[in-house]
Write an enzyme that holds these catalytic residues in place. Sequence first.
Site, PDB file in Angstrom:
ATOM      1  N   TYR A  12       0.828  -1.207   0.000  1.00  0.00           N
ATOM      2  CA  TYR A  12       0.000   0.000   0.000  1.00  0.00           C
ATOM      3  C   TYR A  12       0.864   1.260   0.000  1.00  0.00           C
ATOM      4  O   TYR A  12       0.678   2.154  -0.834  1.00  0.00           O
ATOM      5  CB  TYR A  12      -0.925  -0.018   1.232  1.00  0.00           C
ATOM      6  CG  TYR A  12      -1.712   1.248   1.444  1.00  0.00           C
ATOM      7  CD1 TYR A  12      -2.861   1.496   0.707  1.00  0.00           C
ATOM      8  CD2 TYR A  12      -1.298   2.203   2.371  1.00  0.00           C
ATOM      9  CE1 TYR A  12      -3.581   2.660   0.884  1.00  0.00           C
ATOM     10  CE2 TYR A  12      -2.010   3.364   2.559  1.00  0.00           C
ATOM     11  CZ  TYR A  12      -3.148   3.600   1.812  1.00  0.00           C
ATOM     12  OH  TYR A  12      -3.853   4.771   1.991  1.00  0.00           O
ATOM     13  N   ASP A  36     -10.799   9.224   5.704  1.00  0.00           N
ATOM     14  CA  ASP A  36      -9.482   9.866   5.602  1.00  0.00           C
ATOM     15  C   ASP A  36      -9.655  11.357   5.435  1.00  0.00           C
ATOM     16  O   ASP A  36      -9.965  11.803   4.339  1.00  0.00           O
ATOM     17  CB  ASP A  36      -8.712   9.264   4.423  1.00  0.00           C
ATOM     18  CG  ASP A  36      -7.276   9.775   4.333  1.00  0.00           C
ATOM     19  OD1 ASP A  36      -6.904  10.701   5.064  1.00  0.00           O
ATOM     20  OD2 ASP A  36      -6.523   9.231   3.503  1.00  0.00           O
ATOM     21  N   ASP A  97      -2.222   5.369   9.552  1.00  0.00           N
ATOM     22  CA  ASP A  97      -3.422   4.723   9.031  1.00  0.00           C
ATOM     23  C   ASP A  97      -3.645   3.425   9.800  1.00  0.00           C
ATOM     24  O   ASP A  97      -2.699   2.684  10.064  1.00  0.00           O
ATOM     25  CB  ASP A  97      -3.260   4.367   7.544  1.00  0.00           C
ATOM     26  CG  ASP A  97      -3.265   5.594   6.639  1.00  0.00           C
ATOM     27  OD1 ASP A  97      -3.380   6.719   7.152  1.00  0.00           O
ATOM     28  OD2 ASP A  97      -3.122   5.404   5.414  1.00  0.00           O
TER      29      ASP A  97
END
Lengths: 124, 124
Positions: A12, A36, A97
């Site tokens: 990612y 996000d 994240d």
Amino acid sequence: MAAQPRDVVEQYVKLVATGPTDDIVALYADNATVEDPIGSEVRTGHAAIRELYAALENVAERNTELHTVKVAGKHAAVSFTLVTEFGDQRMTLSPIDIMEFDDAGKIVAMKAYWGPDDLVMEQS
Amino acid sequence: MAAQPRDVVEQYVKLVATGPTDDIVALYADNATVEDPIGSEVRTGHAAIRELYAALENVAERNTELHTVKVAGKHAAVSFTLVTEFGDQRMTLSPIDIMEFDDAGKIVAMKAYWGPDDLVMEQS
């Protein structure tokens, strides 16, 4: 064999730098959700998630650096930095994240933790 | 004035090193939940949360180092390292904790992201 969360996270962060967008989106399950930053509207499904990452296609240069990944079963947290350059503007974003994975190793939920202090805009 | 998430996080990481346990617990709202590590049984309320941190009272030496804090509104993510020494055993744990806050600045939910790779036991 299902992809392992740590490998998916590493891929990612790499793909956020290199694209293509479709490959980033393919890391997500069909009905995955993305928030996000956390607290903003939740994006659900590939089309809505694609919009987020497609914005990266417009920048001339982009690089990412992976700082640390924590994996606990089907959950992961990753700290990384994204630097983009567009014209003479350099943007540096340093989020954490968190991700949850399904049995196939696809991301089913991602939430990005970052605020104004983690986003720096400057002349490059 | 309500405590700010960033200040609470910094105080949290400091108190995990210094105690007292009651001061750590006091950072949490009455009905807060703690999932440490994420995927394990959820602790709800001060008594259950207290058990988790009371275990730290038994170690001779404990230190924490704050690496990074991300704040997005009432949400925060923090990367830090906890080192404890007990006899000749040194334990190093490097989690990423995510926290959600209420309007008073109390932690209402904490989830800790760490796995076997983030826990090192060694002879000191």
